[in-house]
Scaffold this motif. Sequence first.
Motif, PDB file in Angstrom:
ATOM      1  N   TYR A 173      -2.065   7.409  -4.893  1.00  0.00           N
ATOM      2  CA  TYR A 173      -1.900   6.004  -6.202  1.00  0.00           C
ATOM      3  C   TYR A 173      -1.477   6.659  -7.089  1.00  0.00           C
ATOM      4  CZ  TYR A 173      -6.425   7.836  -4.095  1.00  0.00           C
ATOM      5  OH  TYR A 173      -8.064   7.934  -3.430  1.00  0.00           O
ATOM      6  N   LYS A 174      -0.041   7.641  -6.947  1.00  0.00           N
ATOM      7  CA  LYS A 174       0.936   7.573  -8.123  1.00  0.00           C
ATOM      8  C   LYS A 174       2.651   7.501  -7.128  1.00  0.00           C
ATOM      9  CE  LYS A 174       2.344  11.387 -11.230  1.00  0.00           C
ATOM     10  NZ  LYS A 174       1.600  12.503 -12.252  1.00  0.00           N
ATOM     11  N   TYR A 175       2.561   7.806  -6.009  1.00  0.00           N
ATOM     12  CA  TYR A 175       3.796   8.258  -5.398  1.00  0.00           C
ATOM     13  C   TYR A 175       3.592   6.845  -4.063  1.00  0.00           C
ATOM     14  CZ  TYR A 175       4.450  12.122  -8.485  1.00  0.00           C
ATOM     15  OH  TYR A 175       4.702  12.608  -9.493  1.00  0.00           O
ATOM     16  N   LEU A 176       2.857   6.415  -4.336  1.00  0.00           N
ATOM     17  CA  LEU A 176       2.839   5.199  -2.954  1.00  0.00           C
ATOM     18  C   LEU A 176       4.595   4.281  -3.095  1.00  0.00           C
ATOM     19  CD1 LEU A 176       2.448   4.318   0.007  1.00  0.00           C
ATOM     20  CD2 LEU A 176       0.848   2.425  -1.024  1.00  0.00           C
ATOM     21  N   ASN A 177       5.068   4.139  -2.783  1.00  0.00           N
ATOM     22  CA  ASN A 177       6.518   3.475  -2.499  1.00  0.00           C
ATOM     23  C   ASN A 177       7.006   2.569  -1.542  1.00  0.00           C
ATOM     24  OD1 ASN A 177      10.188   3.709  -2.867  1.00  0.00           O
ATOM     25  ND2 ASN A 177       8.847   2.441  -4.103  1.00  0.00           N
ATOM     26  N   VAL A 178       6.038   0.963  -0.864  1.00  0.00           N
ATOM     27  CA  VAL A 178       6.777   0.776   0.091  1.00  0.00           C
ATOM     28  C   VAL A 178       7.872  -0.383   0.029  1.00  0.00           C
ATOM     29  CG1 VAL A 178       5.021   0.963   1.030  1.00  0.00           C
ATOM     30  CG2 VAL A 178       4.904  -1.263  -0.291  1.00  0.00           C
ATOM     31  N   CYS A 179       8.239  -1.215  -1.520  1.00  0.00           N
ATOM     32  CA  CYS A 179       9.229  -1.849  -1.750  1.00  0.00           C
ATOM     33  C   CYS A 179      10.148  -2.315  -1.387  1.00  0.00           C
ATOM     34  CB  CYS A 179       8.527  -2.153  -3.603  1.00  0.00           C
ATOM     35  SG  CYS A 179       9.489  -3.321  -4.184  1.00  0.00           S
ATOM     36  N   LEU A 180      10.541  -3.313  -0.707  1.00  0.00           N
ATOM     37  CA  LEU A 180      12.536  -3.167  -0.309  1.00  0.00           C
ATOM     38  C   LEU A 180      13.424  -3.179  -1.303  1.00  0.00           C
ATOM     39  CD1 LEU A 180      11.761  -6.193   1.794  1.00  0.00           C
ATOM     40  CD2 LEU A 180      12.747  -4.082   2.464  1.00  0.00           C
ATOM     41  N   PHE A 181      12.381  -3.505  -3.202  1.00  0.00           N
ATOM     42  CA  PHE A 181      13.699  -3.333  -4.139  1.00  0.00           C
ATOM     43  C   PHE A 181      13.453  -2.151  -5.114  1.00  0.00           C
ATOM     44  CE2 PHE A 181      12.741  -7.829  -2.377  1.00  0.00           C
ATOM     45  CZ  PHE A 181      13.574  -7.221  -1.780  1.00  0.00           C
ATOM     46  N   LYS A 182      12.551  -1.897  -5.212  1.00  0.00           N
ATOM     47  CA  LYS A 182      12.497  -1.342  -6.345  1.00  0.00           C
ATOM     48  C   LYS A 182      11.494   0.043  -5.873  1.00  0.00           C
ATOM     49  CE  LYS A 182      12.030  -5.035  -9.731  1.00  0.00           C
ATOM     50  NZ  LYS A 182      10.856  -5.810 -10.518  1.00  0.00           N
ATOM     51  N   THR A 183      11.484   1.051  -7.307  1.00  0.00           N
ATOM     52  CA  THR A 183      10.601   1.865  -7.318  1.00  0.00           C
ATOM     53  C   THR A 183       9.120   2.095  -7.329  1.00  0.00           C
ATOM     54  OG1 THR A 183      11.554   3.228  -9.348  1.00  0.00           O
ATOM     55  CG2 THR A 183      12.315   3.590  -6.456  1.00  0.00           C
ATOM     56  N   LYS A 184       9.128   1.459  -8.550  1.00  0.00           N
ATOM     57  CA  LYS A 184       7.643   0.748  -8.965  1.00  0.00           C
ATOM     58  C   LYS A 184       7.914  -0.875  -8.438  1.00  0.00           C
ATOM     59  CE  LYS A 184       4.065  -0.928 -12.043  1.00  0.00           C
ATOM     60  NZ  LYS A 184       3.538  -0.995 -13.149  1.00  0.00           N
ATOM     61  N   ASN A 185       6.494  -0.475  -6.975  1.00  0.00           N
ATOM     62  CA  ASN A 185       6.131  -1.738  -6.033  1.00  0.00           C
ATOM     63  C   ASN A 185       6.265  -2.924  -6.326  1.00  0.00           C
ATOM     64  OD1 ASN A 185       5.831   0.172  -3.875  1.00  0.00           O
ATOM     65  ND2 ASN A 185       4.586   0.788  -4.687  1.00  0.00           N
ATOM     66  N   CYS A 186       6.937  -4.251  -6.278  1.00  0.00           N
ATOM     67  CA  CYS A 186       7.073  -5.746  -6.592  1.00  0.00           C
ATOM     68  C   CYS A 186       6.120  -6.505  -6.059  1.00  0.00           C
ATOM     69  CB  CYS A 186       8.961  -6.673  -6.052  1.00  0.00           C
ATOM     70  SG  CYS A 186       8.274  -7.081  -4.382  1.00  0.00           S
ATOM     71  N   GLY A 187       4.804  -6.035  -5.409  1.00  0.00           N
ATOM     72  CA  GLY A 187       4.026  -6.825  -5.058  1.00  0.00           C
ATOM     73  C   GLY A 187       3.761  -7.984  -4.374  1.00  0.00           C
ATOM     74  N   ARG A 188       5.620  -8.623  -3.936  1.00  0.00           N
ATOM     75  CA  ARG A 188       5.958  -9.679  -3.286  1.00  0.00           C
ATOM     76  C   ARG A 188       6.522  -9.905  -1.919  1.00  0.00           C
ATOM     77  NH1 ARG A 188       4.464 -14.487  -7.225  1.00  0.00           N
ATOM     78  NH2 ARG A 188       5.834 -15.351  -5.772  1.00  0.00           N
ATOM     79  N   CYS A 189       6.928  -8.637  -2.307  1.00  0.00           N
ATOM     80  CA  CYS A 189       7.855  -8.326  -1.045  1.00  0.00           C
ATOM     81  C   CYS A 189       6.946  -8.211   0.260  1.00  0.00           C
ATOM     82  CB  CYS A 189       9.223  -7.484  -0.415  1.00  0.00           C
ATOM     83  SG  CYS A 189       8.199  -5.941  -0.505  1.00  0.00           S
TER      84      CYS A 189
END
Length: 364
Positions: A280-296
């Motif tokens: 809940y604190k560290y999940l990172n799946v984003c292609l572009f950012k460490t705080k996940n963008c929500g759209r990629c």
Amino acid sequence: MITIFQPEKVNINGKLRLQAKFEAAGMKNVLWYETDEKYAPYLTSERVDAFLVGLIWLGLKTGQNIIVKGLLSEKLFYGLNHHLIPLIAQLYKYKTIQIQCDNLVSTPLPNEGAVGTGLSCGIDSLSTVYEHLGKSVPEHYQITHFTFFNTGSNQMMGSKQWQEKIFQERVEWAKACAAELGKELIVVDSNINEVLKMSFVKTHTLRNISALLVFQKLFRVYYYSAGYHVLQAKFNQDSASYDAISLPLLSTENVNFYSAGSSFTRVQKTKMVSDFEISYKYLNVCLFKTKNCGRCLKCKRTLLTLDILGSIEKYKNVFNLNAFYKIKDSYINEVLASRNNDPLFKDIYEEMVRRNYLKKRNDT
């Protein structure tokens, strides 16, 4: 012909570098892996293994056999020459190549018995960590160290300045997660991306395993997180599609590789991660950012799955949920339209059906 020479340790501005010179088509070059000086006792200058694995794709791409002028693990030599190289050559329509070495060794090096896995903090990564917690995992197979390799995933887009920035941000993110899990994070930088100049997706397994083979005096077991459920995997341009075959063939007398999580679907892994509080604190799946963008691509796939599972609000601090909610309906329609052609979408759709998600959505 590609010729690889015995590795050597070099200090570079307070960092320790294991490097090996190589020659290809008459040109001289150096492949290197760099890490913190405190890992000096574990850097494996006694074997050429890491550099051979790192340069196999260069040999295949250029159709050149590889001569190893140094000590090479016998088990690796056999697995590559007789199994993995012929398989990759057939998959990608390359001319098969041969490894040549007069100095094969079968005696293991001294080894600390460590157990490692990569910590990118993605779904595959965190599900591997979650799976290996608890008493069901034997003592000598419990994770002792995490790794983070800069072997090309951070150089897939953007300027060099942006690539370095995102690498450093992801390192700090992974370090913080590792610290909360009470484990060390070993960070490795490398110039392998500049050497190969090839698609990372196509070549990532060998790139990352080459970096791990630098530490054969530390690791005895290494879990390489699977990108595919083994029953859904079909050979394609992603090297993860045949990891279940390739990883055992990359093992040496010192370290054994496992395709971790290959018996789980992506939805099952996401469910595991949603039960893992640290995510809940560290999940990172984003292609572009460490705080996940929500759209990629990866963000919306993960968030839709979490929504189906009823866990999406747990991740409000690490995802831009508002950005996702704006595209959620169109993405659901995309999943429904493509579910028969994409196994990941099929997996998500089947979970929608199991949980009556579409009816609940329409009712609201």
